[in-house]
Enzyme design. Structure first.
Site: not given
Ligand code: ADP
Length: 321
Positions: A245, A129, A189, A131, A127, A104, A173, A156, A73, A12
């Protein structure tokens, strides 16, 4: 003949990949190396598709999101013969080292390619992410956090004006790094991440308690990996008096001009990657560890799950009373 290093951006896209391409190219040229950039991720190694990169050809890209080399990919690379073809391409172009900019998955591809070709690899984690094991932060993460925070701040305003509850789905994901950091920064919240899922009834309970305290508007930040957020919205609407919403931020989080932070990380990671290649090192992943640019074995970075500090959920909870 001067040595050649290759660059590939894979998986990505992430804002700051271009800053990394620019820095790898310029540091390599400063060290007397030639640079070629493979096009469209691992596909460029399957089709021998590349372009020569020079300090001038990478001018004017530090501020651009995405990757000028394109990315995709590439399942064909994992299929029998894929990595073998990639190795042939590296040898045919006399590539002495390859810098792989991605996540990774891309690092796992690089490991296989190195085993097959014997060419040393350097992984630069990029990335949104965040991760990737071996680095506190990946290139692009800070940009994505800021993009999502900017969007949710606007949401908000409407949540407060209409006294509504908004579920905002952010990318992630498999992991909740982005949702957790975004959630804290927007004062969510509730934060929902795959690492610590909550039942719908628990979410409703928190929002109803908030309502009793006079807090009738609210933001729930949910990582896409928690499941079907539209189902969650529907269930909440069915079971509560509140107006619910759903807003899915989607691909807007992946693009855009990289923040200063993402550009800085890209530049420093790239410099380290080339420096290590010049020292004859290989199969390492660059990362930021406690404020210092370091390297980890590529295999470890590719195959270890990065831990998420779940104490941050507690912090977010305390800050949302
Ligand atoms: P990311 O790098 O962002 O984690 P992916 O998980 O999609 O992205 O991985 C990028 C690409 O790396 C895959 O499309 C595939 O081409 C390649 N790849 C991943 N694992 C392997 C593997 N074990 N062998 C060869 N190629 C791989």
């Amino acid at each position: 003949m001067s040595k050649t290093i290759g660059i590939v951006t894979s998986g990505g896209d992430a804002p700051g990949m271009n800053a990394a391409i620019r820095a790898v190219t310029r540091v390599a040229h400063s060290n007397g190396l030639q640079v070629i950039g493979f096009e469209r991720g691992w596909d460029g190694l399957l089709t021998n598709s590349y372009r020569k990169l020079t300090p001038r050809s990478v001018g004017g890209i530090i501020q651009l999101g995405g990757t000028i080399l394109h990315t995709l990919r590439c399942p064909a690379f994992e299929e029998p013969g894929g990595v073998e073809t990639g190795a042939e391409t590296l040898h045919a172009n006399n590539v002495d080292g390859l810098v792989v900019i991605g996540g990774d998955g891309s690092f796992r591809g690089a490991l296989e390619l190195s085993k097959q070709s014997g060419v040393p690899m350097m992984g630069i984690p990029a990335t949104i992410d965040n991760d990737v094991f071996g680095t506190d932060e990946t290139i692009g993460f800070d940009t994505a956090v800021n993009t999502a925070v900017g969007a949710i701040d606007k949401i908000r305003d409407t949540a407060i004006s209409h006294e509504r509850i908004f579920i905002v789905e952010v990318m992630g994901r498999k992991r909740g790094f982005l949702a957790l950091e975004v959630g804290i920064c927007v004062g969510a919240e509730v934060i929902l991440i795959p690492e610590k899922p909550l039942d719908t009834c628990d979410v409703i309970k928190i929002m109803e308690e908030n309502s009793k305290k006079g807090k009738r508007a609210g933001i729930i930040v949910a990582a896409e990996g928690i499941g079907d957020t539209s189902k969650l919205a529907w269930e909440m609407q069915r079971q509560t008096e509140s107006e619910i919403r759903l807003s899915i931020l989607g691909y807007a989080q992946r693009g855009g001009s990289p923040t200063a932070r993402s550009r800085l990380l890209a530049s420093l990671f790239a410099e380290k990657a080339v420096e290590l290649l010049c020292e004859g090192r290989g199969n390492l992943a660059i990362g930021l560890q406690n404020g210092v640019i370091k390297s980890t074995e590529l295999e470890k970075a590719a195959k270890t799950t990065k831990p998420l500090d779940l104490r941050l959920l507690k912090v977010a909870e305390m800050l949302a009373i």
